[in-house]
Each structure stands twice: as C-alpha cells, then as structure tokens.
Scaffold this motif. Structure first.
Motif, PDB file in Angstrom:
ATOM      1  N   PHE A  90       0.836  -1.199   0.000  1.00 17.62           N
ATOM      2  CA  PHE A  90       0.000   0.000   0.000  1.00 17.62           C
ATOM      3  C   PHE A  90       0.871   1.250   0.000  1.00 17.62           C
ATOM      4  CE2 PHE A  90      -2.152   3.415   2.376  1.00 17.62           C
ATOM      5  CZ  PHE A  90      -3.301   3.559   1.606  1.00 17.62           C
ATOM      6  N   LEU A  91       0.466   2.240  -0.791  1.00 13.10           N
ATOM      7  CA  LEU A  91       1.109   3.549  -0.797  1.00 13.10           C
ATOM      8  C   LEU A  91       0.038   4.621  -0.641  1.00 13.10           C
ATOM      9  CD1 LEU A  91       3.675   3.212  -3.735  1.00 13.10           C
ATOM     10  CD2 LEU A  91       4.149   3.062  -1.276  1.00 13.10           C
ATOM     11  N   ALA A  92       0.291   5.590   0.215  1.00 19.16           N
ATOM     12  CA  ALA A  92      -0.634   6.708   0.379  1.00 19.16           C
ATOM     13  C   ALA A  92      -0.510   7.655  -0.805  1.00 19.16           C
ATOM     14  CB  ALA A  92      -0.342   7.443   1.682  1.00 19.16           C
ATOM     15  N   GLY A  93      -1.625   7.998  -1.404  1.00 11.93           N
ATOM     16  CA  GLY A  93      -1.631   8.901  -2.556  1.00 11.93           C
ATOM     17  C   GLY A  93      -2.821   8.593  -3.431  1.00 11.93           C
ATOM     18  N   ASP A  94      -3.168   9.516  -4.325  1.00  9.32           N
ATOM     19  CA  ASP A  94      -4.316   9.256  -5.193  1.00  9.32           C
ATOM     20  C   ASP A  94      -3.849   8.687  -6.528  1.00  9.32           C
ATOM     21  OD1 ASP A  94      -3.779  11.403  -7.056  1.00  9.32           O
ATOM     22  OD2 ASP A  94      -4.632  12.799  -5.602  1.00  9.32           O
ATOM     23  N   PHE A  95      -4.820   8.275  -7.341  1.00  8.70           N
ATOM     24  CA  PHE A  95      -4.473   7.543  -8.558  1.00  8.70           C
ATOM     25  C   PHE A  95      -3.911   8.433  -9.662  1.00  8.70           C
ATOM     26  CE2 PHE A  95      -9.164   7.888  -8.194  1.00  8.70           C
ATOM     27  CZ  PHE A  95      -9.423   8.797  -9.206  1.00  8.70           C
ATOM     28  N   SER A  96      -3.900   9.742  -9.457  1.00  9.10           N
ATOM     29  CA  SER A  96      -3.194  10.593 -10.414  1.00  9.10           C
ATOM     30  C   SER A  96      -1.685  10.377 -10.314  1.00  9.10           C
ATOM     31  CB  SER A  96      -3.518  12.070 -10.172  1.00  9.10           C
ATOM     32  OG  SER A  96      -2.975  12.522  -8.943  1.00  9.10           O
ATOM     33  N   GLU A  97      -1.237   9.797  -9.196  1.00  8.67           N
ATOM     34  CA  GLU A  97       0.174   9.508  -8.971  1.00  8.67           C
ATOM     35  C   GLU A  97       0.531   8.070  -9.326  1.00  8.67           C
ATOM     36  OE1 GLU A  97       0.187  10.394  -4.846  1.00  8.67           O
ATOM     37  OE2 GLU A  97       0.147  12.560  -5.135  1.00  8.67           O
ATOM     38  N   LEU A  98      -0.279   7.457 -10.174  1.00  8.16           N
ATOM     39  CA  LEU A  98      -0.098   6.052 -10.522  1.00  8.16           C
ATOM     40  C   LEU A  98       1.302   5.748 -11.048  1.00  8.16           C
ATOM     41  CD1 LEU A  98      -1.301   3.188 -11.127  1.00  8.16           C
ATOM     42  CD2 LEU A  98      -1.968   4.096 -13.358  1.00  8.16           C
ATOM     43  N   GLY A  99       1.775   6.559 -11.971  1.00  5.72           N
ATOM     44  CA  GLY A  99       3.070   6.289 -12.574  1.00  5.72           C
ATOM     45  C   GLY A  99       4.197   6.295 -11.562  1.00  5.72           C
ATOM     46  N   SER A 100       4.238   7.330 -10.707  1.00 10.75           N
ATOM     47  CA  SER A 100       5.305   7.406  -9.710  1.00 10.75           C
ATOM     48  C   SER A 100       5.177   6.299  -8.682  1.00 10.75           C
ATOM     49  CB  SER A 100       5.297   8.779  -9.025  1.00 10.75           C
ATOM     50  OG  SER A 100       4.070   9.010  -8.353  1.00 10.75           O
ATOM     51  N   ALA A 101       3.940   5.883  -8.362  1.00 11.70           N
ATOM     52  CA  ALA A 101       3.741   4.786  -7.419  1.00 11.70           C
ATOM     53  C   ALA A 101       4.293   3.476  -7.983  1.00 11.70           C
ATOM     54  CB  ALA A 101       2.258   4.644  -7.093  1.00 11.70           C
ATOM     55  N   LEU A 102       4.032   3.217  -9.262  1.00 10.29           N
ATOM     56  CA  LEU A 102       4.564   2.002  -9.881  1.00 10.29           C
ATOM     57  C   LEU A 102       6.087   2.041  -9.939  1.00 10.29           C
ATOM     58  CD1 LEU A 102       2.002   1.475 -12.782  1.00 10.29           C
ATOM     59  CD2 LEU A 102       2.240   0.105 -10.711  1.00 10.29           C
ATOM     60  N   ASP A 103       6.630   3.208 -10.211  1.00  8.37           N
ATOM     61  CA  ASP A 103       8.088   3.325 -10.233  1.00  8.37           C
ATOM     62  C   ASP A 103       8.676   3.045  -8.858  1.00  8.37           C
ATOM     63  OD1 ASP A 103       7.979   3.984 -12.910  1.00  8.37           O
ATOM     64  OD2 ASP A 103       8.101   6.155 -12.564  1.00  8.37           O
ATOM     65  N   ARG A 104       7.989   3.480  -7.813  1.00  8.09           N
ATOM     66  CA  ARG A 104       8.500   3.276  -6.450  1.00  8.09           C
ATOM     67  C   ARG A 104       8.581   1.797  -6.083  1.00  8.09           C
ATOM     68  NH1 ARG A 104       5.303   6.814  -2.178  1.00  8.09           N
ATOM     69  NH2 ARG A 104       6.647   5.562  -0.791  1.00  8.09           N
ATOM     70  N   VAL A 105       7.637   1.001  -6.561  1.00  9.83           N
ATOM     71  CA  VAL A 105       7.662  -0.424  -6.216  1.00  9.83           C
ATOM     72  C   VAL A 105       8.389  -1.252  -7.276  1.00  9.83           C
ATOM     73  CG1 VAL A 105       5.562  -0.249  -4.850  1.00  9.83           C
ATOM     74  CG2 VAL A 105       5.391  -0.881  -7.262  1.00  9.83           C
ATOM     75  N   GLY A 106       8.906  -0.607  -8.316  1.00  5.24           N
ATOM     76  CA  GLY A 106       9.673  -1.317  -9.323  1.00  5.24           C
ATOM     77  C   GLY A 106       8.849  -2.070 -10.334  1.00  5.24           C
ATOM     78  N   TRP A 107       7.591  -1.630 -10.538  1.00  8.90           N
ATOM     79  CA  TRP A 107       6.740  -2.261 -11.541  1.00  8.90           C
ATOM     80  C   TRP A 107       6.680  -1.346 -12.758  1.00  8.90           C
ATOM     81  CZ3 TRP A 107       1.706  -4.206  -8.686  1.00  8.90           C
ATOM     82  CH2 TRP A 107       2.070  -5.137  -7.707  1.00  8.90           C
ATOM     83  N   ASP A 108       7.019  -1.874 -13.922  1.00  4.71           N
ATOM     84  CA  ASP A 108       6.918  -1.098 -15.145  1.00  4.71           C
ATOM     85  C   ASP A 108       5.502  -1.210 -15.709  1.00  4.71           C
ATOM     86  OD1 ASP A 108       7.359   0.363 -17.396  1.00  4.71           O
ATOM     87  OD2 ASP A 108       8.507  -1.167 -18.435  1.00  4.71           O
ATOM     88  N   LEU A 109       5.118  -2.423 -16.099  1.00  2.69           N
ATOM     89  CA  LEU A 109       3.795  -2.678 -16.656  1.00  2.69           C
ATOM     90  C   LEU A 109       3.019  -3.606 -15.725  1.00  2.69           C
ATOM     91  CD1 LEU A 109       4.788  -3.283 -20.390  1.00  2.69           C
ATOM     92  CD2 LEU A 109       4.108  -1.127 -19.289  1.00  2.69           C
ATOM     93  N   VAL A 110       1.684  -3.484 -15.762  1.00  3.28           N
ATOM     94  CA  VAL A 110       0.827  -4.301 -14.901  1.00  3.28           C
ATOM     95  C   VAL A 110      -0.260  -4.960 -15.731  1.00  3.28           C
ATOM     96  CG1 VAL A 110       1.278  -2.892 -12.861  1.00  3.28           C
ATOM     97  CG2 VAL A 110      -0.675  -2.343 -14.334  1.00  3.28           C
ATOM     98  N   ASP A 111      -0.920  -5.944 -15.120  1.00  3.44           N
ATOM     99  CA  ASP A 111      -1.946  -6.719 -15.820  1.00  3.44           C
ATOM    100  C   ASP A 111      -3.346  -6.150 -15.658  1.00  3.44           C
ATOM    101  OD1 ASP A 111      -0.385  -9.289 -16.726  1.00  3.44           O
ATOM    102  OD2 ASP A 111       0.254  -8.873 -14.677  1.00  3.44           O
ATOM    103  N   GLY A 112      -3.533  -5.309 -14.675  1.00  7.47           N
ATOM    104  CA  GLY A 112      -4.855  -4.744 -14.475  1.00  7.47           C
ATOM    105  C   GLY A 112      -4.821  -3.552 -13.535  1.00  7.47           C
ATOM    106  N   ILE A 113      -5.668  -2.564 -13.814  1.00  6.06           N
ATOM    107  CA  ILE A 113      -5.805  -1.370 -12.975  1.00  6.06           C
ATOM    108  C   ILE A 113      -7.289  -1.137 -12.747  1.00  6.06           C
ATOM    109  CG2 ILE A 113      -5.400   1.120 -12.790  1.00  6.06           C
ATOM    110  CD1 ILE A 113      -3.062   0.720 -14.790  1.00  6.06           C
ATOM    111  N   LEU A 114      -7.678  -0.960 -11.482  1.00 10.26           N
ATOM    112  CA  LEU A 114      -9.068  -0.682 -11.137  1.00 10.26           C
ATOM    113  C   LEU A 114      -9.153   0.680 -10.463  1.00 10.26           C
ATOM    114  CD1 LEU A 114     -12.072  -1.383 -10.621  1.00 10.26           C
ATOM    115  CD2 LEU A 114     -11.310  -2.461  -8.472  1.00 10.26           C
TER     116      LEU A 114
END
Length: 320
Positions: A90-114
C-alpha cells in the motif's frame, strides 16, 4: 466482446475477513474482466477498505496487488491486510500519482488497474467527514482531511457566479438560485447548512433523489479536484498496461462517466487498445437491491491488445 471466464480460489487464512459494512461494487464483474492470474500484477487505485483488493488476491493466489488511497482512514485497513498478506503493498496517494507509485515499487507494466470513483461506506457514514446528506457534520468533504481547503472554505471564497458555474457543470439546472442562497447564508459551516440553502432555493424533496445531491457532488468534486485527478489517471494508466492488460473504471454520475467514455473511445481508435464493451456495465437487480449504493454504478473497460510500434517493453523489477 464478452468478459473472460475466471475461476476463484478459496480465501487464504492470512487474509482478514471482509468488513460487513463494506460491499465492493460490481465485485464479480470486475473480477471477470480483470481475470486475475498467478504471477499477475494489479493496481487498486482506490483501496478504500480493501474489498476489491481482497477479491483479486482471493481469486489468484500468486497475484500481487498495489493499493493506493489518499484517505488516511484507509491506512489501518491496508496495514492489517499487509501484515498477513505479503502479496499486497500500500502507498498513500491518489491515482493521479499512478506512474510514480509504480516506479517506487519497481513495476513497469501491470496486468490490471481498477479505479472505483465512489465514496466508501465509512466515508459516507462518518458525519465528521462532511460527505453525507443524511448526517449533519462539518462542511469538510476532503478525501485527505489533513490538506487543502474545506468545502466551507471553498464556498466562502468563491463568488456567486463561480458557485453557479460549478453547480451547472454538474448538471444542476437551478444553479443560479442555489448559488444566490449559498452566498446569502454565508458562512456555511455544516452539511446541514448547505443542504438547507439548497432546499430554500428549490424546495423540499419530491422524489427519490435528494434535491441537494448534485450540489454536494459538485462541491466535493471541486474540493478534491476530481476532474483533474481523473484526467491525469486516464492519461497515465493505459500506457502502464502490459499486453492483454485491463483498465476498469467504476463511475457513479455523468460527470465522472463522461470523461472516461470519451478517453476510452479515443484510445480504442489506436491499434493498441480496444473497448471491452460499447455500453457501460451496470449492476444487476440482485446487487442493486442488496447494495443501494451500487445502483448508479457504471463500469467501463479498456483492454490493451498490442504494444505500440517500436515500443520496448522492459522487464519489471522484482518489486514486491
């Protein structure tokens, strides 16, 4: 296109039980479209109390989920889930920060976003948050009560014309009359004050919908910059899907659904993406009857079907 089939497994013992007060909207339909798989990576951009996240983890024992939410009251539920479930972060923040959140956890691409754009039951049922029409409380309406101006401060600051424009943008046809009443009754300090101003302008309830509903939606949207946050997410999220990845968005009124519809249709004109369905998916009669807050829900699906020409798909970091 029809939704893919999905077989759910039993919930793991380490997963906290679902709170009876929180019923995730369109749970089974979302799962059919996301089709969680072992090894897949998913983002719940509106974690809330974790209903959809738990459903994804339950459906695919090897899946990982990143949850996002700017509401600090989501943190305890997230911490409880993370304590017993190593596949969740879990990361605190809204979904406008999706890109930076994925970068923080080391995920480039994902299989699904809700993205579930609705309020959670605890938010609506806690008068101190200032969202509810039924319970009088401070006129706050902030998703993050620790930052930004409150609804009371916003309505004190705006000119009458600006308030009318704000309400009209949410489809309130009597926006000028309501704005005049709001200005004449300032300062408004409680949700009851705001509702009373609307009632004074348009009269009491005559049907199933409270006459202050659109006003509350418009003010909440402005306080939390919801159009801007949604636009940022719709710009970022599609490009973070891997091939066959799905972006699912649940909206609850036309002001939310319209930009999702237009963004998805524009993207579907590209060879990389396709619409899951031409029309939005709505709850069936059983769900609408069991969960009244689901009645206005509207689910739209976008699927990524191929990479862009010349696009280099980098392997994900291990993350967690």
């Amino acid at each position: 296109m029809t939704a893919p089939k999905m077989t759910a497994s039993k919930m793991t013992d380490s997963m906290p039980p679902e709170s009876p007060a929180h019923v995730p909207v369109l749970r089974d339909t979302v799962l059919r479209w996301l089709a969680p798989r072992s090894g897949g990576r998913y983002v719940d951009g509106t974690f809330g109390r974790g209903g959809h996240t738990k459903a994804i983890l339950e459906a695919a024992p090897g899946a990982r989920v990143l949850g996002l939410d700017k509401d600090p009251e989501a943190a305890p539920a997230a911490a409880a889930l993370a304590a017993g479930e190593p596949r969740f972060r879990f990361l605190a923040g809204d979904f406008s920060e999706l890109g930076s959140a994925l970068d923080r956890v080391g995920w480039d691409l994902v299989d699904g976003i809700l993205l579930d754009l609705g309020l959670s039951s605890p938010q609506l049922e806690t008068p101190e948050r200032g969202f509810s029409l039924r319970h009088d409380g401070p006129l706050d309406m902030r998703f993050d009560p620790g930052s930004g101006e409150t609804a009371a401060e916003l309505l004190d600051r705006l000119e009458e014309r600006e308030i009318a424009d704000l309400l009209f943008g949410m489809g309130e046809r009597r926006s000028r009359a309501i704005a005049w009443r709001i200005v004449g009754r300032r300062p408004l300090r409680t949700t009851g004050d705001l509702r009373a101003a609307v009632i004074a302008a348009v009269g009491p309830r005559r049907g199933r919908i409270d006459p202050a509903t659109r006003t509350f939606l418009a003010v909440r949207s402005a306080v939390n910059r919801e159009p801007q946050v949604l636009a940022a997410a719709l710009h970022e999220a599609p490009g973070r899907l891997r091939r066959e990845g799905v972006l699912a968005v649940i909206s609850y009124h036309s002001g939310e659904d319209r930009p999702v519809k237009h963004a998805f249709r524009r993207l579907a004109e590209e060879p990389r993406f396709e619409l899951g369905t031409r029309r939005p998916i709505r709850p069936d009669e059983d769900e609408s009857g069991a969960n009244r807050r689901s009645r206005s829900a509207c689910l739209r699906i976008l699927r990524r079907i191929e990479d862009a020409p010349g696009e280099i798909v980098r392997p994900d970091g291990d993350g967690r």
